[in-house]
Design an enzyme around this catalytic site. Structure first.
Site, PDB file in Angstrom:
ATOM      1  N   LYS A  67      14.505 100.097 106.353  1.00 25.59           N
ATOM      2  CA  LYS A  67      14.776 101.465 107.438  1.00 25.59           C
ATOM      3  C   LYS A  67      16.266 101.974 105.746  1.00 25.59           C
ATOM      4  O   LYS A  67      16.641 103.467 107.101  1.00 25.59           O
ATOM      5  CB  LYS A  67      15.937 100.561 108.677  1.00 25.59           C
ATOM      6  N   ASP A 103      17.817 104.244 116.757  1.00 22.07           N
ATOM      7  CA  ASP A 103      18.246 103.260 117.392  1.00 22.07           C
ATOM      8  C   ASP A 103      19.032 103.224 118.535  1.00 22.07           C
ATOM      9  O   ASP A 103      19.544 101.878 119.713  1.00 22.07           O
ATOM     10  CB  ASP A 103      18.562 102.090 116.285  1.00 22.07           C
ATOM     11  N   THR A 149      27.308  85.439 107.348  1.00 18.93           N
ATOM     12  CA  THR A 149      28.013  85.924 106.449  1.00 18.93           C
ATOM     13  C   THR A 149      29.058  85.683 106.601  1.00 18.93           C
ATOM     14  O   THR A 149      28.897  87.872 106.624  1.00 18.93           O
ATOM     15  CB  THR A 149      27.112  86.117 105.196  1.00 18.93           C
TER      16      THR A 149
HETATM   17  P1  ATR Z   1      18.782  93.955 110.429  1.00 16.13           P
HETATM   18  O1  ATR Z   1      18.403  94.897 109.240  1.00 16.13           O
HETATM   19  O2  ATR Z   1      16.993  93.790 110.989  1.00 16.13           O
HETATM   20  O3  ATR Z   1      19.531  93.309 110.653  1.00 16.13           O
HETATM   21  P2  ATR Z   1      19.247  91.784 108.537  1.00 16.13           P
HETATM   22  O4  ATR Z   1      20.100  92.685 107.376  1.00 16.13           O
HETATM   23  O5  ATR Z   1      17.890  91.152 107.144  1.00 16.13           O
HETATM   24  O6  ATR Z   1      18.509  92.175 109.197  1.00 16.13           O
HETATM   25  O7  ATR Z   1      19.950  90.938 109.227  1.00 16.13           O
HETATM   26  C1  ATR Z   1      19.906  89.811 109.903  1.00 16.13           C
HETATM   27  C2  ATR Z   1      20.179  89.520 110.601  1.00 16.13           C
HETATM   28  O8  ATR Z   1      20.281  87.621 110.934  1.00 16.13           O
HETATM   29  C3  ATR Z   1      21.869  88.507 109.044  1.00 16.13           C
HETATM   30  O9  ATR Z   1      23.283  88.845 110.219  1.00 16.13           O
HETATM   31  C4  ATR Z   1      21.726  87.415 108.907  1.00 16.13           C
HETATM   32  O10 ATR Z   1      22.546  86.704 109.032  1.00 16.13           O
HETATM   33  P3  ATR Z   1      23.141  86.840 106.491  1.00 16.13           P
HETATM   34  O11 ATR Z   1      23.750  87.979 106.754  1.00 16.13           O
HETATM   35  O12 ATR Z   1      24.630  86.035 106.877  1.00 16.13           O
HETATM   36  O13 ATR Z   1      21.862  86.712 106.176  1.00 16.13           O
HETATM   37  C5  ATR Z   1      21.076  87.080 110.483  1.00 16.13           C
HETATM   38  N1  ATR Z   1      20.649  85.734 110.418  1.00 16.13           N
HETATM   39  C6  ATR Z   1      19.034  85.847 110.097  1.00 16.13           C
HETATM   40  N2  ATR Z   1      19.583  84.255 109.870  1.00 16.13           N
HETATM   41  C7  ATR Z   1      20.616  83.026 110.306  1.00 16.13           C
HETATM   42  C8  ATR Z   1      20.633  81.538 111.566  1.00 16.13           C
HETATM   43  N3  ATR Z   1      20.393  81.100 111.007  1.00 16.13           N
HETATM   44  N4  ATR Z   1      22.192  82.086 111.584  1.00 16.13           N
HETATM   45  C9  ATR Z   1      23.225  82.707 111.911  1.00 16.13           C
HETATM   46  N5  ATR Z   1      22.417  84.227 111.251  1.00 16.13           N
HETATM   47  C10 ATR Z   1      21.259  84.877 110.822  1.00 16.13           C
END
Ligand code: ATR
Length: 263
Positions: A67, A103, A149
């Site tokens: 994206k 979106d 994070t």
């Molecule tokens: P998108 O663009 O689809 O939102 P992304 O940038 O890969 O995808 O973001 C995925 C989100 O899921 C992030 O907020 C990620 O948290 P981090 O920034 O800490 O990586 C979150 N996420 C993925 N696995 C997770 C988990 N087990 N617990 C909490 N948050 C999680």
């Protein structure tokens, strides 16, 4: 033939060809327009997308993880896609690539009520969280953003508005939106996210962008507690309908798209 496609990862777009195919048929456009899925690795995206107009494509949906690359590639950006920093819809017209983001509006359209004045908690800080937060802020909701994070939620709020939160009180929100990938691999949302099943109740709306074949664990718990729920398929349908309107200029047949996406 006017070709359309979804560019992305198989997990993210498995339902789109059926959904758009059904819509094109319902609109009487099936002989003129087609919609297919193309799986692309990130390093193939730009070359592949630039070749599409020459192959008869007039538009594309873009899913994770392309994206922001889609936005960077475009010659013209809608104001929404520029502000969000991501595009899920490309149009190829007279040698130009235009980027839109449906979106945000798709998310708003899926909500049971306009969120103005509501207290909202957005979980996550990726592209989906950006679109959701942007939409809620524009509608006048009070937005707090939690992310595993914390640096990323702080960064999102600096750019778009809203307030980062590290320990949200799950009972304190009218609207809770999961934009993280938690639940995709059947993770326990109550272990990974700052939520408790007891925090849900009537009067709340819980939205989960994750979807699978049945309700996610998050939505099942929210519904059991009396909260209203919106699932990721409804969000998929709403953004897809708006993309179809961008390309064809026709009103999208929502019920047909919903039925095809849920089949
Ligand atoms: P998108 O663009 O689809 O939102 P992304 O940038 O890969 O995808 O973001 C995925 C989100 O899921 C992030 O907020 C990620 O948290 P981090 O920034 O800490 O990586 C979150 N996420 C993925 N696995 C997770 C988990 N087990 N617990 C909490 N948050 C999680």
């Amino acid at each position: 033939m006017k070709r359309l496609a979804v560019l992305g990862h198989p997990v993210g777009h498995s339902r789109s060809p059926a959904m758009h195919g059904a819509a094109l048929a319902e609109l009487g456009l099936a002989g003129e327009w087609s919609y297919e899925a193309l799986d692309l690795a990130p390093d193939e995206f730009e070359r592949r997308a630039r070749a599409m107009p020459g192959e008869g494509f007039v538009g594309a949906n873009v899913t994770v993880p392309h994206k922001s690359a889609a936005l960077a590639l475009a010659d013209t950006l809608s104001e929404t896609s520029r502000e969000i920093g991501a595009a899920n819809t490309l149009s190829f017209d007279s040698g130009e690539i235009r980027a839109d983001n449906t979106d945000a509006a798709g998310f708003l359209a899926a909500l049971p009520a306009a969120p103005g004045g509501e207290r909202a908690l957005v979980l996550g800080a990726g592209g989906a969280a950006r679109a959701v937060s942007w939409a809620l802020l524009r509608e006048g909701a009070e937005v707090e953003v939690w992310n595993r994070t914390e640096l990323r939620s702080r960064h999102l709020c600096e750019e778009l508005g809203g307030a980062p939160v590290s320990a949200p009180d799950p009972g304190g929100y009218d609207l809770i939106v999961n934009t993280t990938s938690v639940g995709l691999a059947d993770e326990d949302p109550f272990a990974e996210l700052p939520l408790t099943a007891r925090g849900f109740g009537p009067g709340q709306t819980v939205v989960d962008l994750v979807y699978g074949d049945g309700p996610t664990r998050l939505l099942a718990a929210a519904a059991a507690a009396g909260a209203a729920t919106v699932d990721g398929i409804e969000i998929l349908v709403r953004q897809g309908a708006l993309s179809l309107e961008v390309w064809t200029g026709r009103e999208a047949p929502l019920d047909t798209m919903r039925a095809a996406a849920r089949r």
